[in-house]
Each structure stands twice: as structure tokens, then as C-alpha cells.
Design an enzyme around this catalytic site. Structure first.
Site, PDB file in Angstrom:
ATOM      1  N   ASN A   1       0.759  -1.340  -0.030  1.00  0.00           N
ATOM      2  CA  ASN A   1      -0.019   0.025  -0.013  1.00  0.00           C
ATOM      3  C   ASN A   1       0.945   1.353   0.006  1.00  0.00           C
ATOM      4  O   ASN A   1       2.013   1.194   0.667  1.00  0.00           O
ATOM      5  CB  ASN A   1      -1.232  -0.077   1.262  1.00  0.00           C
ATOM      6  CG  ASN A   1      -0.431  -0.209   2.495  1.00  0.00           C
ATOM      7  OD1 ASN A   1       0.583  -0.802   2.719  1.00  0.00           O
ATOM      8  ND2 ASN A   1      -1.127   0.141   3.671  1.00  0.00           N
ATOM      9  N   ILE A   2       0.406   2.222  -0.514  1.00  0.00           N
ATOM     10  CA  ILE A   2       1.262   3.414  -0.897  1.00  0.00           C
ATOM     11  C   ILE A   2       0.224   4.861  -0.559  1.00  0.00           C
ATOM     12  O   ILE A   2      -0.825   4.813  -1.435  1.00  0.00           O
ATOM     13  CB  ILE A   2       1.759   3.689  -2.362  1.00  0.00           C
ATOM     14  CG1 ILE A   2       2.695   2.403  -2.271  1.00  0.00           C
ATOM     15  CG2 ILE A   2       2.497   5.087  -2.664  1.00  0.00           C
ATOM     16  CD1 ILE A   2       3.305   2.285  -3.990  1.00  0.00           C
ATOM     17  N   GLU A   3       0.395   5.285   0.646  1.00  0.00           N
ATOM     18  CA  GLU A   3      -0.649   6.299   0.847  1.00  0.00           C
ATOM     19  C   GLU A   3      -0.374   7.613   0.525  1.00  0.00           C
ATOM     20  O   GLU A   3       0.860   7.834  -0.105  1.00  0.00           O
ATOM     21  CB  GLU A   3      -0.661   6.264   2.485  1.00  0.00           C
ATOM     22  CG  GLU A   3      -1.181   4.950   3.023  1.00  0.00           C
ATOM     23  CD  GLU A   3      -1.422   4.727   4.419  1.00  0.00           C
ATOM     24  OE1 GLU A   3      -0.916   5.563   5.237  1.00  0.00           O
ATOM     25  OE2 GLU A   3      -2.008   3.711   4.766  1.00  0.00           O
TER      26      GLU A   3
ATOM     27  N   CYS B   1     -10.420  -4.831   0.262  1.00  0.00           N
ATOM     28  CA  CYS B   1     -11.549  -3.649   0.544  1.00  0.00           C
ATOM     29  C   CYS B   1     -12.229  -3.813  -0.978  1.00  0.00           C
ATOM     30  O   CYS B   1     -11.943  -4.583  -1.778  1.00  0.00           O
ATOM     31  CB  CYS B   1     -10.749  -2.353   0.640  1.00  0.00           C
ATOM     32  SG  CYS B   1     -10.258  -1.696  -0.955  1.00  0.00           S
TER      33      CYS B   1
ATOM     34  N   CYS C   1     -10.729  -2.820  -4.128  1.00  0.00           N
ATOM     35  CA  CYS C   1      -9.698  -3.670  -4.779  1.00  0.00           C
ATOM     36  C   CYS C   1     -10.643  -4.987  -5.323  1.00  0.00           C
ATOM     37  O   CYS C   1     -10.084  -5.683  -6.254  1.00  0.00           O
ATOM     38  CB  CYS C   1      -8.870  -4.515  -3.653  1.00  0.00           C
ATOM     39  SG  CYS C   1      -7.441  -2.990  -3.249  1.00  0.00           S
TER      40      CYS C   1
ATOM     41  N   GLU D   1      -2.826  -4.739  -3.071  1.00  0.00           N
ATOM     42  CA  GLU D   1      -3.584  -5.719  -4.066  1.00  0.00           C
ATOM     43  C   GLU D   1      -3.536  -4.820  -5.661  1.00  0.00           C
ATOM     44  O   GLU D   1      -3.151  -5.609  -6.717  1.00  0.00           O
ATOM     45  CB  GLU D   1      -5.036  -6.067  -3.858  1.00  0.00           C
ATOM     46  CG  GLU D   1      -5.202  -6.818  -2.568  1.00  0.00           C
ATOM     47  CD  GLU D   1      -5.545  -5.909  -1.344  1.00  0.00           C
ATOM     48  OE1 GLU D   1      -4.932  -4.974  -1.158  1.00  0.00           O
ATOM     49  OE2 GLU D   1      -6.313  -6.306  -0.382  1.00  0.00           O
TER      50      GLU D   1
ATOM     51  N   CYS E   1      -3.955   0.697  -2.404  1.00  0.00           N
ATOM     52  CA  CYS E   1      -4.037  -0.663  -1.668  1.00  0.00           C
ATOM     53  C   CYS E   1      -2.686  -1.416  -2.306  1.00  0.00           C
ATOM     54  O   CYS E   1      -2.588  -1.450  -3.537  1.00  0.00           O
ATOM     55  CB  CYS E   1      -5.190  -1.669  -1.693  1.00  0.00           C
ATOM     56  SG  CYS E   1      -6.474  -0.580  -0.859  1.00  0.00           S
TER      57      CYS E   1
HETATM   58  N1  THU Z   1      -5.373  -1.730   2.608  1.00  0.00           N
HETATM   59  C1  THU Z   1      -4.700  -2.299   1.436  1.00  0.00           C
HETATM   60  O1  THU Z   1      -3.650  -2.201   1.167  1.00  0.00           O
HETATM   61  N2  THU Z   1      -5.477  -3.380   1.172  1.00  0.00           N
HETATM   62  C2  THU Z   1      -6.702  -3.639   1.535  1.00  0.00           C
HETATM   63  O2  THU Z   1      -7.376  -4.645   1.144  1.00  0.00           O
HETATM   64  C3  THU Z   1      -7.378  -3.143   2.812  1.00  0.00           C
HETATM   65  C4  THU Z   1      -6.609  -1.920   2.926  1.00  0.00           C
HETATM   66  C5  THU Z   1      -4.503  -0.352   2.914  1.00  0.00           C
HETATM   67  C6  THU Z   1      -5.086   1.030   2.532  1.00  0.00           C
HETATM   68  C7  THU Z   1      -4.389   1.942   3.398  1.00  0.00           C
HETATM   69  O3  THU Z   1      -3.124   2.266   3.237  1.00  0.00           O
HETATM   70  C8  THU Z   1      -4.134   1.017   4.844  1.00  0.00           C
HETATM   71  O4  THU Z   1      -4.537  -0.519   4.464  1.00  0.00           O
HETATM   72  C9  THU Z   1      -5.319   1.185   5.743  1.00  0.00           C
HETATM   73  O5  THU Z   1      -6.617   1.364   5.351  1.00  0.00           O
END
Ligand code: THU
Length: 131
Positions: free
Chosen positions: A41-43, A87, A90, A54, A52
Site C-alpha cells: 500500500n502506498i498512501e 477492500c 480492490c 493488491e 492498496c
Molecule cells: N489496505 C490495503 O492495502 N489493502 C486492503 O485490502 C485494505 C486496506 C490499505 C489501505 C491503507 O493504506 C491502509 O491499508 C489502511 O486502510
């Protein structure tokens, strides 16, 4: 579940860019040719633009030229001792970019794993067949 897939996803966790949530997610895609492609995940300070793990893995595979038919499975994991499932956003992207029967593994940090098929994650999903 393939140990190398789990190890790849766990190994990728260190690269997660999680400045805001501090919640690390790693994904590993297994291709039919045996290759493994990881994602994290890259925010973003504009939270909704975060990507996310995935989707990072899938977009990386597509950017390298792979397509739906090349994908066998995906594993998603974290550094937590409980399972995390993909999520909604995704699931929609996975439905578009992976075969309906691709296997989706969700593993906790200890390796406990739940296994579903891609199509089971998004019942009645909107797909190209609806257009
Ligand atoms: N996140 C994912 O990378 N994959 C998921 O299926 C659920 C959520 C990440 C998004 C965000 O960077 C962090 O988890 C918290 O929501």
C-alpha cells in the site's frame, strides 16, 4: 498456499508507504509462468488517493505486460495476527483484472490462511458483461 508467495508478500511489507495509517499491507501475485509480483500500500496526504497493496501488485503486473489469463492467484497479508480481506475497491479491480477462478489467499503474519475464489469476493459484481 505456496510458502514462496507468503514469503514474498511478507518481505514486501517493509516497502509499504504508510505515513498516515502505519498499517502495512503486502500482496503477492502468482503468475502461471511461476513468476511472483509483489505490491504494497502506498498512501497519500490526500487520503483517498492511497493505493492498496493488491492494486499495486495488479497494476505492476499489467504494466509489465501480463494480463488476466496469466494470473493464477494473489495473496494479501499484513504484520498483524489476524486476517485482513481485500477492500471493496480492490475487489472490483481484482474482478476486472484477474480470472473469476483465480485463487485469493488472505494470510495473517503467522501464516494462518483463508482461501476464496476471486468471484466469491464480489457476488453480483459489475463487470464487462454488464456493458
Ligand atoms: N489496505 C490495503 O492495502 N489493502 C486492503 O485490502 C485494505 C486496506 C490499505 C489501505 C491503507 O493504506 C491502509 O491499508 C489502511 O486502510
Amino acid at each position: 498456499m505456496d510458502q514462496s508467495l507468503f514469503d514474498s508478500a511478507q518481505g514486501a511489507l517493509k516497502n509499504a508507504y504508510v505515513k498516515y495509517s502505519n498499517f502495512r499491507v503486502g500482496a503477492a501475485l502468482k503468475l502461471k509462468n511461476g513468476k511472483i509480483i509483489t505490491g504494497v500500500n502506498i498512501e497519500n496526504a490526500s487520503y483517498g488517493l492511497s493505493n492498496c497493496a493488491e492494486r499495486t501488485a495488479l497494476f505492476t503486473a499489467y504494466a509489465a505486460g501480463y494480463r488476466k489469463a496469466d494470473i493464477e492467484s494473489i495473496l494479501v497479508t499484513t504484520d498483524k495476527e489476524y486476517l485482513v480481506s481485500p477492500c471493496g475497491a480492490c475487489r472490483q479491480v481484482m474482478r476486472e483484472l484477474m480470472p473469476d477462478d483465480a485463487v485469493v489467499f488472505m494470510s495473517d503474519a503467522l501464516g494462518n490462511t483463508k482461501t476464496l475464489l476471486n468471484k466469491e469476493l464480489l457476488p453480483l459484481g459489475f463487470t464487462e458483461d454488464d456493458l
